[in-house]
Enzyme design. Structure first.
Site, PDB file in Angstrom:
ATOM      1  N   ASP A   1     127.055 -44.428 -27.068  1.00  0.00           N
ATOM      2  CA  ASP A   1     128.261 -45.154 -27.478  1.00  0.00           C
ATOM      3  C   ASP A   1     129.495 -44.597 -26.782  1.00  0.00           C
ATOM      4  O   ASP A   1     130.399 -45.345 -26.391  1.00  0.00           O
ATOM      5  CB  ASP A   1     128.449 -45.060 -28.995  1.00  0.00           C
ATOM      6  CG  ASP A   1     127.298 -45.678 -29.772  1.00  0.00           C
ATOM      7  OD1 ASP A   1     126.703 -46.650 -29.267  1.00  0.00           O
ATOM      8  OD2 ASP A   1     127.003 -45.189 -30.877  1.00  0.00           O
TER       9      ASP A   1
ATOM     10  N   PRO B   1     121.093 -50.825 -20.523  1.00  0.00           N
ATOM     11  CA  PRO B   1     119.763 -50.387 -20.957  1.00  0.00           C
ATOM     12  C   PRO B   1     119.441 -49.011 -20.411  1.00  0.00           C
ATOM     13  O   PRO B   1     120.057 -48.547 -19.446  1.00  0.00           O
ATOM     14  CB  PRO B   1     118.845 -51.444 -20.327  1.00  0.00           C
ATOM     15  CG  PRO B   1     119.558 -51.818 -19.056  1.00  0.00           C
ATOM     16  CD  PRO B   1     121.033 -51.755 -19.386  1.00  0.00           C
TER      17      PRO B   1
END
Length: 310
Positions: free
Chosen positions: A256, A186
């Site tokens: 990513d 997160p």
């Protein structure tokens, strides 16, 4: 099909388009340069990142319509092994445009088409038939999927004894914590929501992450701090890595790329200190390239070497 230590899952991939234009003027035709096309979506980007570090993975993703076929071709051109799960709706597209006059970047994303119950079942069955050491579930969810979709994936990972890495947000991430994951990533705002507070200061991040770990939500919590860097927290360790100062051209795919770098490092049995440094190096390297290109392996290696002593 060959077995893979790393499998990435992208239930809501995207055909990414990027281009340049000069001057944004309302109600006027904006002429753009020839577009660049890239295969995108959380898990696919993670597989691309792993490939650029010399690793290999199997990318599992949904694919529908002409845009889905282009997506498959682009993944194949990256020399990434994949399993495409056919769906009725077209694979979504995303669009990134840079104004050459100001260097301002505009990002446009669309929601994914609805996934039917039968298609969801096919995706979950595809994952259940694999036994990777690391399973990466990354990205947003399509229409038609309930927030507990990744929790179902977590339950499968537990049965397979696979280490689950999850990079998503909101209710979907909260549901995963009920079953548990190996690693979650997160940002600070998302971490605050997970523990039920409005905001967190830097000095509160370690304790907040440890709350999740103590409840069995994850073994490792990596908190992205944006331009400040990232921290990796386990029940008995804390690693902060500052982001290197690079000339940023695009933030698309940086998160990513960070996940890809960390998963690759984990698969190479690197220490957690090296894992978080590879993550920050790859994420920072991705910002050095325009549009949706992710990073160059040489840039990631150079930044990692710089971070080794940090």
């Amino acid at each position: 099909m060959n077995s893979f230590d790393i499998v990435t899952l992208t239930v809501n991939p995207a055909l990414d388009k990027s281009t340049h234009f000069k001057g944004l003027v309302a109600e006027q035709k904006i002429r753009c340069e020839e577009p660049r096309f890239d295969a995108g979506g959380g898990g696919i980007n993670v597989s691309k990142a792993i490939s650029r570090l010399g690793g290999s993975s199997l990318a599992v993703f949904t694919s529908g319509g002409p845009s889905g076929k282009v997506l498959e071709d682009l993944v194949a051109k990256e020399a990434i092994a994949f399993e495409a799960i056919p769906i009725q709706t077209w694979t979504r597209e995303s669009f990134v445009a840079v104004d050459s006059n100001t260097n301002s970047q505009y990002r446009f994303g669309f929601t994914g088409g609805e996934i039917t119950d039968e298609e969801e079942k096919a995706v979950l069955e595809a994952v259940a038939n694999l036994k990777p050491k690391f399973l990466v579930a990354s990205g947003s969810l399509n229409e038609g999927l309930t927030p507990d979709f990744y929790q179902k994936v977590a339950e499968i990972a537990k049965k397979l004894n696979s280490k689950l890495i999850v990079d998503t947000s909101g209710e979907a991430l909260k549901k995963v914590l009920e079953t548990g994951a190996y690693l979650i990533k997160p940002n600070v705002g998302e971490l605050a929501k997970l523990i039920g507070v409005e905001r967190l200061e830097m000095e509160e991040v370690n304790e907040a992450a440890k709350q999740i770990i103590a409840k069995g939500g994850a073994e490792i919590v990596v908190v992205s701090l944006g331009p400040q860097g990232a921290v990796l927290v386990t029940k008995d360790s804390y690693e902060f890595v500052p982001a290197p100062n690079v000339a940023k051209r695009s933030t698309v795919g940086a998160g990513d790329s960070m996940v890809g770098g960390m998963v690759w490092a984990l698969s190479q049995n690197k220490s957690l200190k090296e894992v978080i440094r590879w993550g920050v190096a790859c994420g920072s390297a991705a910002t050095m390239n325009e549009g949706t290109q992710l990073f160059k392996g040489a840039d990631a290696q150079r930044l990692f070497d710089w971070l080794k002593d940090k």
